[in-house]
Write an enzyme that holds these catalytic residues in place. Structure first.
Site, PDB file in Angstrom:
ATOM      1  N   HIS A 257       1.190  17.500 -26.726  1.00 54.44           N
ATOM      2  CA  HIS A 257       1.297  15.898 -26.177  1.00 54.44           C
ATOM      3  C   HIS A 257       0.001  15.355 -26.831  1.00 54.44           C
ATOM      4  CE1 HIS A 257       4.894  16.894 -23.795  1.00 54.44           C
ATOM      5  NE2 HIS A 257       4.713  15.658 -23.225  1.00 54.44           N
TER       6      HIS A 257
ATOM      7  N   LYS B 207       8.757  22.823 -13.863  1.00 57.88           N
ATOM      8  CA  LYS B 207       8.039  21.483 -13.557  1.00 57.88           C
ATOM      9  C   LYS B 207       7.834  21.660 -11.956  1.00 57.88           C
ATOM     10  CE  LYS B 207       6.144  17.338 -14.352  1.00 57.88           C
ATOM     11  NZ  LYS B 207       6.409  16.181 -15.231  1.00 57.88           N
TER      12      LYS B 207
ATOM     13  N   ARG C 272       0.631  -1.469   0.054  1.00 59.35           N
ATOM     14  CA  ARG C 272      -0.006   0.081  -0.117  1.00 59.35           C
ATOM     15  C   ARG C 272       0.764   1.348   0.021  1.00 59.35           C
ATOM     16  NH1 ARG C 272      -3.394  -3.174   3.337  1.00 59.35           N
ATOM     17  NH2 ARG C 272      -5.029  -4.033   2.133  1.00 59.35           N
TER      18      ARG C 272
ATOM     19  N   GLU D 273      -3.487  17.831 -11.653  1.00 63.38           N
ATOM     20  CA  GLU D 273      -3.770  18.198 -13.172  1.00 63.38           C
ATOM     21  C   GLU D 273      -5.207  18.626 -13.321  1.00 63.38           C
ATOM     22  OE1 GLU D 273      -1.760  15.864 -16.269  1.00 63.38           O
ATOM     23  OE2 GLU D 273      -3.307  16.203 -17.569  1.00 63.38           O
TER      24      GLU D 273
ATOM     25  N   ARG E  97      -1.352  22.379 -14.471  1.00 62.11           N
ATOM     26  CA  ARG E  97      -0.756  21.062 -15.085  1.00 62.11           C
ATOM     27  C   ARG E  97      -0.847  20.900 -16.486  1.00 62.11           C
ATOM     28  NH1 ARG E  97       1.770  16.098 -11.358  1.00 62.11           N
ATOM     29  NH2 ARG E  97       2.814  15.254 -12.920  1.00 62.11           N
TER      30      ARG E  97
ATOM     31  N   GLU F  23      11.353  18.361 -25.270  1.00 59.42           N
ATOM     32  CA  GLU F  23      10.494  18.770 -23.826  1.00 59.42           C
ATOM     33  C   GLU F  23      11.003  19.894 -23.216  1.00 59.42           C
ATOM     34  OE1 GLU F  23       7.846  17.399 -22.571  1.00 59.42           O
ATOM     35  OE2 GLU F  23       7.654  15.384 -23.122  1.00 59.42           O
TER      36      GLU F  23
ATOM     37  N   HIS G 208       9.098   9.117 -27.550  1.00 57.87           N
ATOM     38  CA  HIS G 208       7.912   9.995 -27.231  1.00 57.87           C
ATOM     39  C   HIS G 208       8.108  11.426 -27.655  1.00 57.87           C
ATOM     40  CE1 HIS G 208       5.085  11.780 -24.337  1.00 57.87           C
ATOM     41  NE2 HIS G 208       5.833  12.379 -23.860  1.00 57.87           N
TER      42      HIS G 208
ATOM     43  N   HIS H  68       0.608  11.911 -28.544  1.00 62.79           N
ATOM     44  CA  HIS H  68       0.178  10.770 -28.114  1.00 62.79           C
ATOM     45  C   HIS H  68      -0.628   9.748 -29.224  1.00 62.79           C
ATOM     46  CE1 HIS H  68       0.463  11.798 -23.686  1.00 62.79           C
ATOM     47  NE2 HIS H  68       1.501  11.409 -24.019  1.00 62.79           N
TER      48      HIS H  68
ATOM     49  N   LYS I 245       3.814  11.487 -11.223  1.00 59.08           N
ATOM     50  CA  LYS I 245       3.074  10.434 -12.086  1.00 59.08           C
ATOM     51  C   LYS I 245       3.685   9.089 -12.186  1.00 59.08           C
ATOM     52  CE  LYS I 245       0.373  13.888 -14.929  1.00 59.08           C
ATOM     53  NZ  LYS I 245       0.114  14.312 -16.439  1.00 59.08           N
TER      54      LYS I 245
ATOM     55  N   ASN J  69       0.999  19.434 -20.946  1.00 58.50           N
ATOM     56  CA  ASN J  69       0.709  18.404 -22.123  1.00 58.50           C
ATOM     57  C   ASN J  69       0.805  19.369 -23.370  1.00 58.50           C
ATOM     58  OD1 ASN J  69       0.161  16.403 -20.298  1.00 58.50           O
ATOM     59  ND2 ASN J  69      -1.756  17.515 -19.973  1.00 58.50           N
TER      60      ASN J  69
HETATM   61  N1  GLY Z   1       4.387  14.818 -18.142  1.00 60.39           N
HETATM   62  C1  GLY Z   1       3.382  15.832 -17.756  1.00 60.39           C
HETATM   63  C2  GLY Z   1       3.034  15.689 -16.224  1.00 60.39           C
HETATM   64  O1  GLY Z   1       3.917  15.231 -15.808  1.00 60.39           O
HETATM   65  O2  GLY Z   1       2.272  16.389 -16.087  1.00 60.39           O
END
Ligand code: GLY
Length: 362
Positions: A244, A223, A117, A233, A237, A181, A261, A248, A139, A241
């Protein structure tokens, strides 16, 4: 050494950026931590294992090897690693060190998020893409057959240790993919970073150490600031993207086999420059400057058979699409973006076609 803080409602942690930073890793391990598990790949370990051993000198640790690759970034791999941890005596006091690129960081972070957990993780990224983006912000996740990162969890690390010296062994194509990026960070937030990338492409591509440290540090600062303001997000946040959503779609359309990527993001950013102009968010001159800067970082692989229609059709299934609405991050000017969910499909199609045409002509 620049250190940035990420501060979410429940956590506060440092992100260190400096040459040689890996050797400071042990200082971030809590005194009460139990067994240490370094999750890595054989390739990373062959290149940098000696340095990690030095960083952990005097401490017992186990090394868990993940075979690597998007196709292995699956729940089954997380289970396998968790079983290995149990067999090696892991308990709730154990700590994971995710040592590798974005896939290792996501998977190692997810392992830590759900093992008993949740146990702590320290992120030690070894690729540029992971250093400027994936390792910061919590993330974590794995892929489903249906798509990338469709299972996962927010699990903020105890610390992120970014050592730009590790990039010296990175294949040039991977380094370039990470630079897209960095360009994104300039476009969404920091005009001087964009200018630096646009003006000094040859120094950046030659990996001049001071320049590399500076562009990583500014990307990480952005960041950290954005994640601190909006961990889950819900709003700000989303600007991370930028490029992206279409990127994607392109990765999925090419079965994750043709592009890295960062390269897919570069394509997405080119399409978004056009879309920003077509939707009236920015002017022609800015859109051209952005696309010239992206082009300065090299050609993308040919996209034979990819059509704008197929890419646009995929946008509805992006996980960032909420209740059928695609949220596009558009550039207003360099350093400032806006999130719009009312962009006409025809404009998206047109912008994507223009980016495909440019790529074919390059
Ligand atoms: N890669 C985008 C984020 O971490 O929100």
């Amino acid at each position: 050494m620049p250190t940035f803080a990420v501060e979410t409602p429940r956590e506060r942690y440092p992100v260190e950026v400096s040459r040689g930073a890996l050797l400071s890793l042990a200082g971030h391990i809590p005194p009460k931590a139990g067994k240490l598990f370094v999750v890595t790949t054989r390739d990373v370990w062959n290149l940098h294992g000696a340095l990690m051993r030095q960083a952990l000198e005097g401490r017992a640790f186990e090394t868990l090897f993940f075979p690597g690759g998007e196709e292995r970034k699956r729940m089954a791999s997380v289970e396998e690693l968790a079983e290995q941890m149990i067999a090696l005596g892991a308990d709730r006091s154990s700590l994971v060190i995710a040592f590798g690129g974005g896939i290792v960081g996501d998977l190692g972070g997810f392992l830590a998020a759900i093992f008993m957990r949740g146990i702590p993780v320290i992120q030690a990224p070894t690729t540029l893409l992971a250093q400027v983006d994936a390792a910061v912000g919590g993330k974590t996740g794995a892929n489903l057959v249906s798509g990338k990162n469709l299972i996962g969890s927010f699990h903020q690390p105890l610390a992120v240790i970014i050592d730009p010296d590790l990039l010296a062994t990175l294949p040039p194509r991977e380094y370039r993919a990470g630079l897209f990026e960095v360009l994104k960070c300039g476009i969404i937030r920091t005009p001087w970073l964009f200018e630096r990338m646009a003006r000094d492409a040859s120094r950046v591509l030659a990996m001049e150490p001071d320049v590399v440290e500076e562009i990583i540090a500014e990307s990480v600062r952005i960041k950290a600031e954005v994640v601190s303001a909006d961990e889950k997000e819900g709003g700000l946040r989303r600007i991370l993207n930028y490029g992206h959503t279409i990127g994607h779609a392109l990765e999925a359309e090419t079965q994750y086999k043709v592009l890295l990527h960062g390269e897919a993001v570069a394509f997405g950013m080119r399409a978004i420059s056009h879309l920003s102009r077509l939707a009236g968010a920015c002017g022609e001159a800015e859109a051209s400057r952005m696309n010239e800067a992206i082009a300065a970082y090299g050609k993308l692989p040919p996209l034979t058979g990819v059509t704008a229609g197929a890419l646009v059709a995929r946008l509805g299934s992006d996980k960032k699409t909420i209740q059928g609405k695609v949220h596009f991050v558009l550039a207003e000017r360099i350093g400032s973006v806006v999130v719009r969910s009312d962009v006409d499909d025809e404009l998206v199609l047109h912008a994507t076609s223009l980016a495909l045409e440019e790529l074919a002509a390059a």
